[in-house]
Design a protein around this motif. Structure first.
Motif, PDB file in Angstrom:
ATOM      1  N   ALA A  52       0.882  -1.120  -0.276  1.00  0.00           N
ATOM      2  CA  ALA A  52      -0.369   0.042  -0.404  1.00  0.00           C
ATOM      3  C   ALA A  52       1.062   0.680  -0.498  1.00  0.00           C
TER       4      ALA A  52
ATOM      5  N   LYS B  97      -0.542   2.377  -4.420  1.00  0.00           N
ATOM      6  CA  LYS B  97      -1.674   1.881  -3.331  1.00  0.00           C
ATOM      7  C   LYS B  97      -2.659   1.572  -4.302  1.00  0.00           C
TER       8      LYS B  97
ATOM      9  N   GLY C  65      -7.791   0.919   0.854  1.00  0.00           N
ATOM     10  CA  GLY C  65      -7.127  -0.106  -0.134  1.00  0.00           C
ATOM     11  C   GLY C  65      -8.670  -0.726  -0.964  1.00  0.00           C
TER      12      GLY C  65
END
Length: 314
Positions: free
Chosen positions: A16, A20, A150
């Motif tokens: 992440a 991302k 996310g």
């Protein structure tokens, strides 16, 4: 749409920070396929986890009358100790084979959510209990918010969409002890159920027993490596996403005969929306092929209370 993966593979939360969109695609696909994801490199320190696991074992080893001092009759198990044989899965007549302790969010005096969230209680027998689990609560909270970012990206929402929905949310850290299981027990450690909350982050699933029910109706073991998290979608997020992200049925089965004499310990963190958040189906999750399954909005608190009554905790 991409085809479901055949296995539940581990995803590093460090992805992440590097990419991302790639992280969002991987975790979103896993949740879409399974309702579960295995997360590594989650940022919760090994030392803190080890301390928390040892503290849990120490508490549950206390005499029964000592533990029961911290049971709050009529409290719905919201804080403190819940004795063995109290909780049952929805629609089950048999109680699960577990005892547990609940730690909630520490609110400042006068906070608007005080009517919805009880104050924590702490066992006087263990000096470091409070500090250890407040630190673990904060670490879980931070990891959970990164996972929610996310999910937001996967759903084509603003990356910070969930920040306000869970700010001061009614999250719970649960310490669970599943004692040794008698050979003739008609019950299982935790009967098939779905979680009520937004997402659940679990430490302690590397001890065999956790299973999920896949879309073909098969039970599959969930086996993270030591230190990894098992993360699953809860009913609140399933409802918000119009079932795009499923709240998958799961259970904790009794161990093999050679392990029946051993206890099992785990620490799930039930990350919740804030009590006044209105769970209203996301427009991004409604189309001609997916009509709104939940046309009546409901606050997170009202939904929680409905479900707690169903499982005998309220």
């Amino acid at each position: 749409m991409s085809q479901p993966h055949d296995t539940l593979s581990s995803i590093s939360l460090s992805l992440a920070d590097q990419d991302k969109d790639a992280f969002a695609a991987r975790i979103g696909q896993s949740f879409s396929d399974w309702g579960f994801a295995i997360i590594g490199d989650h940022g919760i320190s090994d030392d803190l986890i080890a301390q928390a696991e040892q503290m849990s074992r120490t508490f549950f080893a206390l005499p029964d009358d000592v533990k029961r001092k911290y049971h709050i009759p009529g409290g719905g198990g919201a804080r403190g100790y819940t004795p063995f044989g109290t909780e049952a899965a929805k629609d089950s007549d048999i109680h699960d084979l577990k005892e547990f302790w609940h730690i909630g969010r520490q609110l400042p005096d006068g906070h608007a959510f005080e009517p919805f969230m009880s104050a924590n209680i702490w066992p006087e027998e263990l000096d470091e209990f409070r500090d250890c689990y407040l630190e673990l609560f904060a670490a879980f909270d931070k990891a959970g918010q990164r996972i929610l970012e996310g999910i937001a990206r996967y759903l084509s929402l603003e990356p910070d969409f969930f920040d306000d929905t869970v700010r001061d949310g009614n999250s719970i850290l649960r310490l669970i002890h599943y004692p040794p299981v008698p050979a003739d027990s008609p019950a299982v450690r935790a009967a098939a159920h779905e979680d009520i909350n937004t997402i659940t982050l679990l430490i302690g699933a590397e001890e065999a027993g956790l299973e999920l029910l896949d879309k073909q109706g098969n039970w599959r073991p969930v086996t993270p490596k030591p230190g990894e998290l098992a993360v699953n979608i809860g009913d609140m997020l399933q409802r918000l996403t119009n079932n795009r992200l499923p709240s998958t049925t799961h259970r904790v089965v009794n161990p093999a005969p050679e392990r029946r004499g051993h206890s099992r310990y785990s620490m799930p963190f039930f990350l919740h929306f804030r009590p006044d958040y209105l769970i209203e189906t996301l427009p991004q999750c409604i189309d001609q092929n997916h009509p709104d399954l939940y046309p009546e909005p409901i606050t997170a608190h009202d939904y929680l209370m409905e479900r707690l009554r169903e499982i005998g905790l309220a």
